[in-house]
Design a protein around this motif. Structure first.
Motif, PDB file in Angstrom:
ATOM      1  N   ALA A   1     -10.718   2.251  -0.737  1.00 21.06           N
ATOM      2  CA  ALA A   1      -9.995   2.120  -2.001  1.00 21.06           C
ATOM      3  C   ALA A   1      -9.952   0.665  -2.454  1.00 21.06           C
ATOM      4  O   ALA A   1     -10.089   0.380  -3.658  1.00 21.06           O
ATOM      5  CB  ALA A   1      -8.574   2.660  -1.849  1.00 21.06           C
ATOM      6  N   TYR A   2      -9.806  -0.248  -1.516  1.00 22.48           N
ATOM      7  CA  TYR A   2      -9.791  -1.669  -1.854  1.00 22.48           C
ATOM      8  C   TYR A   2     -11.152  -2.092  -2.405  1.00 22.48           C
ATOM      9  O   TYR A   2     -11.238  -2.811  -3.416  1.00 22.48           O
ATOM     10  CB  TYR A   2      -9.427  -2.475  -0.616  1.00 22.48           C
ATOM     11  CG  TYR A   2      -9.013  -3.904  -0.878  1.00 22.48           C
ATOM     12  CD1 TYR A   2      -8.629  -4.344  -2.143  1.00 22.48           C
ATOM     13  CD2 TYR A   2      -8.968  -4.824   0.165  1.00 22.48           C
ATOM     14  CE1 TYR A   2      -8.234  -5.652  -2.362  1.00 22.48           C
ATOM     15  CE2 TYR A   2      -8.577  -6.142  -0.048  1.00 22.48           C
ATOM     16  CZ  TYR A   2      -8.212  -6.551  -1.311  1.00 22.48           C
ATOM     17  OH  TYR A   2      -7.828  -7.859  -1.533  1.00 22.48           O
ATOM     18  N   ALA A   3     -12.214  -1.639  -1.772  1.00 23.62           N
ATOM     19  CA  ALA A   3     -13.563  -1.964  -2.251  1.00 23.62           C
ATOM     20  C   ALA A   3     -13.783  -1.417  -3.659  1.00 23.62           C
ATOM     21  O   ALA A   3     -14.331  -2.114  -4.529  1.00 23.62           O
ATOM     22  CB  ALA A   3     -14.605  -1.403  -1.288  1.00 23.62           C
TER      23      ALA A   3
ATOM     24  N   SER B   1      -1.370  -3.156   5.028  1.00 21.52           N
ATOM     25  CA  SER B   1      -0.329  -2.410   5.733  1.00 21.52           C
ATOM     26  C   SER B   1      -0.652  -2.255   7.216  1.00 21.52           C
ATOM     27  O   SER B   1      -1.813  -2.138   7.619  1.00 21.52           O
ATOM     28  CB  SER B   1      -0.174  -1.019   5.105  1.00 21.52           C
ATOM     29  OG  SER B   1       0.615  -0.186   5.917  1.00 21.52           O
ATOM     30  N   ASP B   2       0.407  -2.237   8.022  1.00 19.95           N
ATOM     31  CA  ASP B   2       0.240  -1.972   9.455  1.00 19.95           C
ATOM     32  C   ASP B   2      -0.251  -0.550   9.702  1.00 19.95           C
ATOM     33  O   ASP B   2      -0.734  -0.248  10.797  1.00 19.95           O
ATOM     34  CB  ASP B   2       1.571  -2.178  10.186  1.00 19.95           C
ATOM     35  CG  ASP B   2       2.008  -3.636  10.207  1.00 19.95           C
ATOM     36  OD1 ASP B   2       1.132  -4.518  10.067  1.00 19.95           O
ATOM     37  OD2 ASP B   2       3.220  -3.884  10.357  1.00 19.95           O
ATOM     38  N   HIS B   3      -0.106   0.296   8.701  1.00 20.23           N
ATOM     39  CA  HIS B   3      -0.497   1.704   8.838  1.00 20.23           C
ATOM     40  C   HIS B   3      -1.760   2.018   8.039  1.00 20.23           C
ATOM     41  O   HIS B   3      -1.977   3.163   7.637  1.00 20.23           O
ATOM     42  CB  HIS B   3       0.660   2.601   8.384  1.00 20.23           C
ATOM     43  CG  HIS B   3       1.936   2.336   9.111  1.00 20.23           C
ATOM     44  ND1 HIS B   3       2.115   2.655  10.436  1.00 20.23           N
ATOM     45  CD2 HIS B   3       3.094   1.738   8.697  1.00 20.23           C
ATOM     46  CE1 HIS B   3       3.337   2.294  10.812  1.00 20.23           C
ATOM     47  NE2 HIS B   3       3.942   1.734   9.789  1.00 20.23           N
ATOM     48  N   ARG B   4      -2.579   1.027   7.842  1.00 21.47           N
ATOM     49  CA  ARG B   4      -3.831   1.200   7.103  1.00 21.47           C
ATOM     50  C   ARG B   4      -4.719   2.245   7.763  1.00 21.47           C
ATOM     51  O   ARG B   4      -4.810   2.339   8.983  1.00 21.47           O
ATOM     52  CB  ARG B   4      -4.578  -0.139   7.057  1.00 21.47           C
ATOM     53  CG  ARG B   4      -5.887  -0.089   6.291  1.00 21.47           C
ATOM     54  CD  ARG B   4      -6.554  -1.460   6.312  1.00 21.47           C
ATOM     55  NE  ARG B   4      -7.060  -1.801   7.624  1.00 21.47           N
ATOM     56  CZ  ARG B   4      -7.288  -3.051   8.041  1.00 21.47           C
ATOM     57  NH1 ARG B   4      -7.001  -4.071   7.265  1.00 21.47           N
ATOM     58  NH2 ARG B   4      -7.775  -3.271   9.243  1.00 21.47           N
TER      59      ARG B   4
ATOM     60  N   ALA C   1       2.488  11.524  -2.501  1.00 13.20           N
ATOM     61  CA  ALA C   1       1.061  11.450  -2.820  1.00 13.20           C
ATOM     62  C   ALA C   1       0.495  12.840  -3.085  1.00 13.20           C
ATOM     63  O   ALA C   1      -0.325  13.034  -3.989  1.00 13.20           O
ATOM     64  CB  ALA C   1       0.310  10.775  -1.682  1.00 13.20           C
ATOM     65  N   ASP C   2       0.941  13.829  -2.299  1.00 17.46           N
ATOM     66  CA  ASP C   2       0.464  15.204  -2.491  1.00 17.46           C
ATOM     67  C   ASP C   2       0.903  15.749  -3.844  1.00 17.46           C
ATOM     68  O   ASP C   2       0.140  16.454  -4.524  1.00 17.46           O
ATOM     69  CB  ASP C   2       0.981  16.110  -1.373  1.00 17.46           C
ATOM     70  CG  ASP C   2       0.337  15.815  -0.029  1.00 17.46           C
ATOM     71  OD1 ASP C   2      -0.708  15.140  -0.005  1.00 17.46           O
ATOM     72  OD2 ASP C   2       0.899  16.255   0.997  1.00 17.46           O
ATOM     73  N   CYS C   3       2.129  15.435  -4.240  1.00 19.17           N
ATOM     74  CA  CYS C   3       2.625  15.883  -5.541  1.00 19.17           C
ATOM     75  C   CYS C   3       1.803  15.249  -6.659  1.00 19.17           C
ATOM     76  O   CYS C   3       1.405  15.929  -7.609  1.00 19.17           O
ATOM     77  CB  CYS C   3       4.100  15.528  -5.688  1.00 19.17           C
ATOM     78  SG  CYS C   3       4.847  16.134  -7.213  1.00 19.17           S
ATOM     79  N   ALA C   4       1.518  13.968  -6.529  1.00 17.12           N
ATOM     80  CA  ALA C   4       0.677  13.293  -7.524  1.00 17.12           C
ATOM     81  C   ALA C   4      -0.699  13.932  -7.583  1.00 17.12           C
ATOM     82  O   ALA C   4      -1.269  14.118  -8.670  1.00 17.12           O
ATOM     83  CB  ALA C   4       0.563  11.811  -7.195  1.00 17.12           C
ATOM     84  N   SER C   5      -1.239  14.297  -6.424  1.00 15.11           N
ATOM     85  CA  SER C   5      -2.556  14.941  -6.377  1.00 15.11           C
ATOM     86  C   SER C   5      -2.548  16.278  -7.108  1.00 15.11           C
ATOM     87  O   SER C   5      -3.530  16.650  -7.748  1.00 15.11           O
ATOM     88  CB  SER C   5      -2.995  15.135  -4.923  1.00 15.11           C
ATOM     89  OG  SER C   5      -3.183  13.885  -4.285  1.00 15.11           O
TER      90      SER C   5
ATOM     91  N   THR D   1       0.722   4.322   3.085  1.00  8.89           N
ATOM     92  CA  THR D   1      -0.350   3.901   2.186  1.00  8.89           C
ATOM     93  C   THR D   1      -0.847   5.015   1.267  1.00  8.89           C
ATOM     94  O   THR D   1      -1.564   4.736   0.304  1.00  8.89           O
ATOM     95  CB  THR D   1      -1.551   3.349   2.981  1.00  8.89           C
ATOM     96  OG1 THR D   1      -2.123   4.394   3.769  1.00  8.89           O
ATOM     97  CG2 THR D   1      -1.137   2.187   3.871  1.00  8.89           C
ATOM     98  N   ALA D   2      -0.482   6.254   1.533  1.00  6.82           N
ATOM     99  CA  ALA D   2      -0.996   7.369   0.728  1.00  6.82           C
ATOM    100  C   ALA D   2      -0.649   7.226  -0.753  1.00  6.82           C
ATOM    101  O   ALA D   2      -1.525   7.374  -1.614  1.00  6.82           O
ATOM    102  CB  ALA D   2      -0.515   8.702   1.284  1.00  6.82           C
ATOM    103  N   PRO D   3       0.612   6.935  -1.128  1.00  7.59           N
ATOM    104  CA  PRO D   3       0.905   6.763  -2.558  1.00  7.59           C
ATOM    105  C   PRO D   3       0.221   5.538  -3.159  1.00  7.59           C
ATOM    106  O   PRO D   3      -0.150   5.557  -4.340  1.00  7.59           O
ATOM    107  CB  PRO D   3       2.436   6.610  -2.586  1.00  7.59           C
ATOM    108  CG  PRO D   3       2.913   7.204  -1.306  1.00  7.59           C
ATOM    109  CD  PRO D   3       1.838   6.889  -0.313  1.00  7.59           C
ATOM    110  N   MET D   4       0.056   4.482  -2.387  1.00  7.41           N
ATOM    111  CA  MET D   4      -0.635   3.287  -2.880  1.00  7.41           C
ATOM    112  C   MET D   4      -2.076   3.629  -3.244  1.00  7.41           C
ATOM    113  O   MET D   4      -2.593   3.231  -4.293  1.00  7.41           O
ATOM    114  CB  MET D   4      -0.626   2.184  -1.819  1.00  7.41           C
ATOM    115  CG  MET D   4       0.738   1.714  -1.391  1.00  7.41           C
ATOM    116  SD  MET D   4       0.599   0.496  -0.049  1.00  7.41           S
ATOM    117  CE  MET D   4       2.282   0.477   0.571  1.00  7.41           C
TER     118      MET D   4
END
Length: 259
Positions: free
Chosen positions: A219-221, A209-212, A142-146, A180-183
């Protein structure tokens, strides 16, 4: 940016490769190097840099001396000098522990986001093929994508995350807490590109996710709002507000949807 306040040094103290016994009249660079590391550990960075510079003058190919001087310069916010020192360490020892990770952080700090992203991507590709590893780290992807996003290279960010979900996400173990970070990152990119249905798909996965984390609810909203389901989006916007109304964008979407 003061990287020393954002990141703590995670690398264990390294043994000095190629330790040399001094000849008569020759200084022991290994002992000097350890003394410099002790000085840096006591936050006496100027003295550490002076001693490390002396080591380098005696042994210009001492990768650890260049690395340690780079870290001391980083602590003094001398980011350009720190980057130069890390570059030299990597020229001598391309696999020097921690050097590429810190180089990527420095490039980002200096606003060289595309270079930072490419360095991060190379690190990810090497670690993915490593036999001994703590497993895939979703946050690192996720950091690389950022970094690609900061470089205004959204196409590459999407490609990176698509590769992650296709080939690497199934191997997440130790770092599952960050799954969940990449999602969340891909959801944002898909909203920007107008692919709202897939944005909702990834946002929902993160939410379930269990790690929400609270950012996943927001993000879902946002994904639901973008897809036109404002009634359902309002439900999750309210949920996000109750948990943390200080999240960037949280109050704005809540105000947009509350009536």
């Amino acid at each position: 940016m003061d990287l020393s306040k954002l990141f703590k040094r995670l690398m264990p103290q390294r043994d000095v490769p190629g330790e040399k016994e001094p000849d008569d009249g020759t200084k022991n660079t290994t002992e000097m190097l350890h003394q410099a590391m002790d000085l840096a550990g006591d936050e006496n960075y100027f003295a550490a840099i002076d001693l490390l510079s002396e080591v380098i003058s005696i042994d210009p190919n001492n990768a650890q001396a260049w690395f340690e001087r780079g870290m001391a310069n980083l602590e003094l916010d001398n980011d350009t000098s720190a980057l130069s020192d890390l570059d030299r360490a990597l020229e001598i020892a391309p696999d020097f522990p921690g050097a590429r990770e810190w180089r990527a952080r420095l490039l980002s700090s200096l606003g060289r986001f595309e270079e930072a992203a490419q360095e991060q991507k190379a690190i990810l590709e090497r670690s993915a093929g490593a036999k001994e590893s703590a497993g895939v780290n979703p946050q690192a992807w996720a950091d690389c994508a950022s970094s690609f996003i900061a470089a205004q290279n959204n196409e590459q960010a999407v490609a990176l995350l698509e590769s992650y979900f296709s080939h690497h996400s199934a191997h997440v173990s130790t770092y599952a807490v960050y799954e969940t970070a990449p999602m969340r990152a891909l959801c944002k990119l898909l909203i920007q590109s107008g692919d709202f249905s897939r944005a909702v798909e990834f946002a929902q996965k993160a939410y379930e996710s269990d790690h929400r984390v609270p950012a996943d609810i927001l993000a879902y909203a946002l994904a639901l709002e973008a897809a036109g389901d404002k009634q359902k989006a309002r439900v999750y916007a309210e949920e996000a507000m109750k948990i943390n109304d200080q999240m960037p964008g949280c109050k704005e979407i809540y105000e947009r949807l509350k009536n």
